[in-house]
Design a protein around this motif. Structure first.
Motif, PDB file in Angstrom:
ATOM      1  N   PRO A   1      24.973  47.727  64.872  1.00 38.04           N
ATOM      2  CA  PRO A   1      25.982  47.940  65.921  1.00 38.04           C
ATOM      3  C   PRO A   1      25.697  47.158  67.200  1.00 38.04           C
ATOM      4  O   PRO A   1      26.604  46.919  68.003  1.00 38.04           O
ATOM      5  CB  PRO A   1      25.902  49.453  66.189  1.00 38.04           C
ATOM      6  CG  PRO A   1      25.267  50.033  64.990  1.00 38.04           C
ATOM      7  CD  PRO A   1      24.329  48.987  64.490  1.00 38.04           C
ATOM      8  N   HIS A   2      24.436  46.753  67.402  1.00 44.72           N
ATOM      9  CA  HIS A   2      24.037  46.040  68.617  1.00 44.72           C
ATOM     10  C   HIS A   2      23.914  44.535  68.397  1.00 44.72           C
ATOM     11  O   HIS A   2      23.623  43.802  69.344  1.00 44.72           O
ATOM     12  CB  HIS A   2      22.707  46.601  69.127  1.00 44.72           C
ATOM     13  CG  HIS A   2      22.693  48.093  69.230  1.00 44.72           C
ATOM     14  ND1 HIS A   2      23.366  48.779  70.214  1.00 44.72           N
ATOM     15  CD2 HIS A   2      22.105  49.042  68.452  1.00 44.72           C
ATOM     16  CE1 HIS A   2      23.193  50.079  70.055  1.00 44.72           C
ATOM     17  NE2 HIS A   2      22.427  50.261  68.990  1.00 44.72           N
ATOM     18  N   ALA A   3      24.121  44.087  67.155  1.00 46.68           N
ATOM     19  CA  ALA A   3      24.010  42.663  66.855  1.00 46.68           C
ATOM     20  C   ALA A   3      25.230  41.917  67.379  1.00 46.68           C
ATOM     21  O   ALA A   3      26.365  42.389  67.258  1.00 46.68           O
ATOM     22  CB  ALA A   3      23.865  42.452  65.355  1.00 46.68           C
ATOM     23  N   ALA A   4      24.989  40.759  67.963  1.00 45.16           N
ATOM     24  CA  ALA A   4      26.090  39.990  68.543  1.00 45.16           C
ATOM     25  C   ALA A   4      27.095  39.557  67.489  1.00 45.16           C
ATOM     26  O   ALA A   4      28.298  39.485  67.753  1.00 45.16           O
ATOM     27  CB  ALA A   4      25.535  38.764  69.271  1.00 45.16           C
ATOM     28  N   ASP A   5      26.612  39.287  66.273  1.00 43.15           N
ATOM     29  CA  ASP A   5      27.524  38.784  65.247  1.00 43.15           C
ATOM     30  C   ASP A   5      28.429  39.864  64.667  1.00 43.15           C
ATOM     31  O   ASP A   5      29.348  39.554  63.907  1.00 43.15           O
ATOM     32  CB  ASP A   5      26.732  38.110  64.122  1.00 43.15           C
ATOM     33  CG  ASP A   5      25.826  39.082  63.402  1.00 43.15           C
ATOM     34  OD1 ASP A   5      24.936  39.643  64.047  1.00 43.15           O
ATOM     35  OD2 ASP A   5      26.010  39.279  62.186  1.00 43.15           O
ATOM     36  N   THR A   6      28.187  41.156  64.978  1.00 43.03           N
ATOM     37  CA  THR A   6      29.096  42.216  64.502  1.00 43.03           C
ATOM     38  C   THR A   6      30.190  42.532  65.520  1.00 43.03           C
ATOM     39  O   THR A   6      30.981  43.437  65.300  1.00 43.03           O
ATOM     40  CB  THR A   6      28.322  43.510  64.193  1.00 43.03           C
ATOM     41  OG1 THR A   6      27.672  43.984  65.380  1.00 43.03           O
ATOM     42  CG2 THR A   6      27.282  43.276  63.109  1.00 43.03           C
ATOM     43  N   GLU A   7      30.223  41.773  66.599  1.00 44.76           N
ATOM     44  CA  GLU A   7      31.256  42.005  67.611  1.00 44.76           C
ATOM     45  C   GLU A   7      32.657  41.783  67.035  1.00 44.76           C
ATOM     46  O   GLU A   7      33.616  42.433  67.452  1.00 44.76           O
ATOM     47  CB  GLU A   7      31.026  41.083  68.802  1.00 44.76           C
ATOM     48  CG  GLU A   7      31.898  41.396  70.005  1.00 44.76           C
ATOM     49  CD  GLU A   7      31.515  40.577  71.223  1.00 44.76           C
ATOM     50  OE1 GLU A   7      32.257  40.637  72.210  1.00 44.76           O
ATOM     51  OE2 GLU A   7      30.472  39.881  71.183  1.00 44.76           O
TER      52      GLU A   7
END
Length: 202
Positions: A152-158
């Motif tokens: 949830p905190h990974a940039a690529d899951t934005e």
């Protein structure tokens, strides 16, 4: 082949003993890993999730009985070991798909929008499957839980609101179910922080 993967998973579910699922588990893993059509891999991942949710206790029970037979001096079959390997392979494959970065290394330069959308759906299916399996205790692998905490905190899951929404529900609910779950989640989070703050030199 997409229909074949779905039908195979449904066929396995019809046998409540788990014998058919044990027989074709590796076939579904092969579908999920190497099939050139992404929609076939999605169907296989969803099928694997269903099989592991339903039959993991039966597989674990058989492995236990096989170990007991070995202790008693009887000759046990190697199929229980194979099932454990296949189950672990399925979880590892789902974790790899959950971590993949769509649009970078996974796609070729001339990929169509439909193919890229398919890869996104594959990643979402993998995360959803891991969350389901972790929630009901079908997998207790710490590396899987660590990835679910980080995603949830990974940039690529934005650009993946479905993944963030899934985990926004899963993580707090999982921790509230039992003290054991909360301790497991805390341990996974601590390990993540230690790895970030004190990276091991290779």
């Amino acid at each position: 082949r997409e229909g074949a993967a779905r039908c195979l998973a449904l066929y396995c579910l019809l046998d409540t003993s788990g014998d058919v699922a044990k027989l074709y588990l590796n076939t579904l893993i092969t579908f999920a890993r190497v099939d050139p059509e992404v929609h076939v891999r999605i169907a296989a991942i969803k099928g694997l999730t269903d099989l592991l949710m339903v039959f993991t206790p039966a597989f674990a029970k058989r492995s236990f009985h096989a170990e007991e037979h070995v202790k008693d001096g009887a000759q046990a079959k190697d199929d229980s070991v194979d099932v454990n390997i296949f189950m672990n392979d399925a979880i590892t494959l789902m974790r790899e798909y959950a971590e993949m970065r769509v649009g970078e290394n996974t796609m070729s330069g001339d990929a169509t929008d439909t193919e890229e959308d398919g890869m996104k759906m594959l990643r979402i299916a993998a995360v959803d499957g891991l969350a389901r399996l972790s929630f009901i205790g079908r997998t207790k692998r710490k590396d899987v839980l660590q990835r679910l905490v980080l995603l949830p905190h990974a940039a690529d899951t934005e650009k993946f609101p479905a993944i963030r929404q899934c985990l926004a529900v899963f993580l707090p609910t999982f921790s509230r179910i039992s003290t054991s779950n909360r301790s497991t989640l805390e341990s996974a989070a601590i390990d993540i922080m230690e790895e970030i703050c004190f990276p091991q030199a290779n």
